[in-house]
Scaffold this motif. Structure first.
Motif, PDB file in Angstrom:
ATOM      1  N   ALA A 153       0.839  -1.200   0.000  1.00  0.00           N
ATOM      2  CA  ALA A 153       0.000   0.000   0.000  1.00  0.00           C
ATOM      3  C   ALA A 153       0.871   1.246   0.000  1.00  0.00           C
ATOM      4  N   GLU A 154       1.954   1.211   0.763  1.00  0.00           N
ATOM      5  CA  GLU A 154       2.879   2.340   0.810  1.00  0.00           C
ATOM      6  C   GLU A 154       3.516   2.586  -0.559  1.00  0.00           C
ATOM      7  N   LEU A 155       3.948   1.499  -1.225  1.00  0.00           N
ATOM      8  CA  LEU A 155       4.563   1.633  -2.547  1.00  0.00           C
ATOM      9  C   LEU A 155       3.558   2.136  -3.577  1.00  0.00           C
ATOM     10  N   GLU A 156       2.322   1.647  -3.503  1.00  0.00           N
ATOM     11  CA  GLU A 156       1.303   2.100  -4.439  1.00  0.00           C
ATOM     12  C   GLU A 156       0.997   3.577  -4.227  1.00  0.00           C
ATOM     13  N   LYS A 157       0.960   4.008  -2.974  1.00  0.00           N
ATOM     14  CA  LYS A 157       0.718   5.416  -2.681  1.00  0.00           C
ATOM     15  C   LYS A 157       1.857   6.275  -3.223  1.00  0.00           C
ATOM     16  N   GLN A 158       3.096   5.815  -3.017  1.00  0.00           N
ATOM     17  CA  GLN A 158       4.262   6.550  -3.511  1.00  0.00           C
ATOM     18  C   GLN A 158       4.257   6.608  -5.029  1.00  0.00           C
ATOM     19  N   GLU A 159       3.909   5.495  -5.665  1.00  0.00           N
ATOM     20  CA  GLU A 159       3.854   5.465  -7.132  1.00  0.00           C
ATOM     21  C   GLU A 159       2.794   6.430  -7.646  1.00  0.00           C
ATOM     22  N   GLN A 160       1.661   6.490  -6.964  1.00  0.00           N
ATOM     23  CA  GLN A 160       0.604   7.415  -7.374  1.00  0.00           C
ATOM     24  C   GLN A 160       1.076   8.853  -7.247  1.00  0.00           C
ATOM     25  N   LEU A 161       1.781   9.161  -6.150  1.00  0.00           N
ATOM     26  CA  LEU A 161       2.318  10.510  -5.977  1.00  0.00           C
ATOM     27  C   LEU A 161       3.331  10.843  -7.066  1.00  0.00           C
ATOM     28  N   ASN A 162       4.180   9.869  -7.393  1.00  0.00           N
ATOM     29  CA  ASN A 162       5.177  10.084  -8.450  1.00  0.00           C
ATOM     30  C   ASN A 162       4.507  10.348  -9.789  1.00  0.00           C
ATOM     31  N   LYS A 163       3.444   9.631 -10.077  1.00  0.00           N
ATOM     32  CA  LYS A 163       2.737   9.829 -11.341  1.00  0.00           C
ATOM     33  C   LYS A 163       2.107  11.210 -11.398  1.00  0.00           C
ATOM     34  N   GLU A 164       1.566  11.644 -10.260  1.00  0.00           N
ATOM     35  CA  GLU A 164       0.925  12.952 -10.241  1.00  0.00           C
ATOM     36  C   GLU A 164       1.942  14.070 -10.408  1.00  0.00           C
ATOM     37  N   MET A 165       3.160  13.868  -9.888  1.00  0.00           N
ATOM     38  CA  MET A 165       4.179  14.913  -9.928  1.00  0.00           C
ATOM     39  C   MET A 165       5.068  14.832 -11.163  1.00  0.00           C
ATOM     40  N   SER A 166       5.024  13.737 -11.893  1.00  0.00           N
ATOM     41  CA  SER A 166       5.933  13.564 -13.025  1.00  0.00           C
ATOM     42  C   SER A 166       5.522  14.436 -14.208  1.00  0.00           C
ATOM     43  N   THR A 167       6.489  14.637 -15.060  1.00  0.00           N
ATOM     44  CA  THR A 167       6.232  15.408 -16.269  1.00  0.00           C
ATOM     45  C   THR A 167       5.463  14.539 -17.252  1.00  0.00           C
ATOM     46  N   PRO A 168       4.860  15.158 -18.251  1.00  0.00           N
ATOM     47  CA  PRO A 168       4.108  14.378 -19.243  1.00  0.00           C
ATOM     48  C   PRO A 168       5.012  13.350 -19.943  1.00  0.00           C
ATOM     49  N   GLU A 169       4.391  12.331 -20.422  1.00  0.00           N
ATOM     50  CA  GLU A 169       5.101  11.247 -21.111  1.00  0.00           C
ATOM     51  C   GLU A 169       5.835  11.772 -22.344  1.00  0.00           C
ATOM     52  N   MET A 170       6.975  11.149 -22.639  1.00  0.00           N
ATOM     53  CA  MET A 170       7.713  11.498 -23.850  1.00  0.00           C
ATOM     54  C   MET A 170       7.119  10.731 -25.024  1.00  0.00           C
ATOM     55  N   SER A 171       7.321  11.281 -26.207  1.00  0.00           N
ATOM     56  CA  SER A 171       6.839  10.609 -27.401  1.00  0.00           C
ATOM     57  C   SER A 171       7.681   9.346 -27.632  1.00  0.00           C
ATOM     58  N   GLN A 172       7.155   8.471 -28.466  1.00  0.00           N
ATOM     59  CA  GLN A 172       7.853   7.211 -28.746  1.00  0.00           C
ATOM     60  C   GLN A 172       9.213   7.463 -29.386  1.00  0.00           C
ATOM     61  N   SER A 173       9.305   8.449 -30.254  1.00  0.00           N
ATOM     62  CA  SER A 173      10.588   8.725 -30.916  1.00  0.00           C
ATOM     63  C   SER A 173      11.626   9.218 -29.901  1.00  0.00           C
ATOM     64  N   ARG A 174      11.201  10.052 -28.946  1.00  0.00           N
ATOM     65  CA  ARG A 174      12.146  10.503 -27.916  1.00  0.00           C
ATOM     66  C   ARG A 174      12.546   9.342 -27.001  1.00  0.00           C
ATOM     67  N   LEU A 175      11.603   8.466 -26.703  1.00  0.00           N
ATOM     68  CA  LEU A 175      11.935   7.279 -25.902  1.00  0.00           C
ATOM     69  C   LEU A 175      12.972   6.418 -26.621  1.00  0.00           C
ATOM     70  N   ASN A 176      12.828   6.285 -27.936  1.00  0.00           N
ATOM     71  CA  ASN A 176      13.809   5.525 -28.718  1.00  0.00           C
ATOM     72  C   ASN A 176      15.182   6.187 -28.674  1.00  0.00           C
ATOM     73  N   LEU A 177      15.204   7.524 -28.812  1.00  0.00           N
ATOM     74  CA  LEU A 177      16.475   8.246 -28.726  1.00  0.00           C
ATOM     75  C   LEU A 177      17.100   8.082 -27.332  1.00  0.00           C
ATOM     76  N   GLU A 178      16.266   8.132 -26.306  1.00  0.00           N
ATOM     77  CA  GLU A 178      16.756   7.953 -24.941  1.00  0.00           C
ATOM     78  C   GLU A 178      17.373   6.567 -24.763  1.00  0.00           C
ATOM     79  N   LYS A 179      16.741   5.566 -25.332  1.00  0.00           N
ATOM     80  CA  LYS A 179      17.256   4.204 -25.243  1.00  0.00           C
ATOM     81  C   LYS A 179      18.611   4.088 -25.935  1.00  0.00           C
ATOM     82  N   ILE A 180      18.714   4.653 -27.115  1.00  0.00           N
ATOM     83  CA  ILE A 180      19.991   4.622 -27.851  1.00  0.00           C
ATOM     84  C   ILE A 180      21.067   5.346 -27.052  1.00  0.00           C
TER      85      ILE A 180
END
Length: 114
Positions: A53-80
């Motif tokens: 429950a603690e981890l789920e709460k922390q994950e929810q907080l992280n999702k609320e505070m995180s920046t918007p998702e990156m596009s697939q092309s940027r994710l690919n560049l990040e992986k490379i």
């Protein structure tokens, strides 16, 4: 019934009662062990539920505070980039020596999002 038969009957009943008592004692010991194990598992289970429950709460907080998702092309560049290659237009495709950071690559990946 003569005296010998009565005595033999009592002796046999005593043996049977003793054997039954030994069985009951063994069973009681096994039940005690099972109850101890059950209690320990119940406590551990509750701790795990609390931690989950603690981890789920922390994950929810992280999702609320995180920046918007990156596009697939940027994710690919990040992986490379994480695999050790440049993705910037200056050094594109060349290997990053000892995985040194590159400001150009970071700007391409995480820079201004349109």
């Amino acid at each position: 019934m003569n005296k010998k038969e009565v005595y033999d009957t009592f002796a046999q009943l005593e043996k049977d009662a003793t054997a039954t008592l030994e069985q009951l004692q063994k069973m009681k010991h096994e039940v005690e062990l099972l109850m101890e194990s059950n209690t320990a598992l119940s406590i551990e289970n509750q701790h795990l539920r609390d931690r989950l429950a603690e981890l789920e709460k922390q994950e929810q907080l992280n999702k609320e505070m995180s920046t918007p998702e990156m596009s697939q092309s940027r994710l690919n560049l990040e992986k490379i980039y994480e695999e050790g290659f440049h993705v910037c237009n200056v050094f594109y495709g060349s290997r990053r020596v000892e995985d040194e950071p590159c400001a150009f690559c970071i700007d391409v990946i995480y820079g201004e999002r349109k």
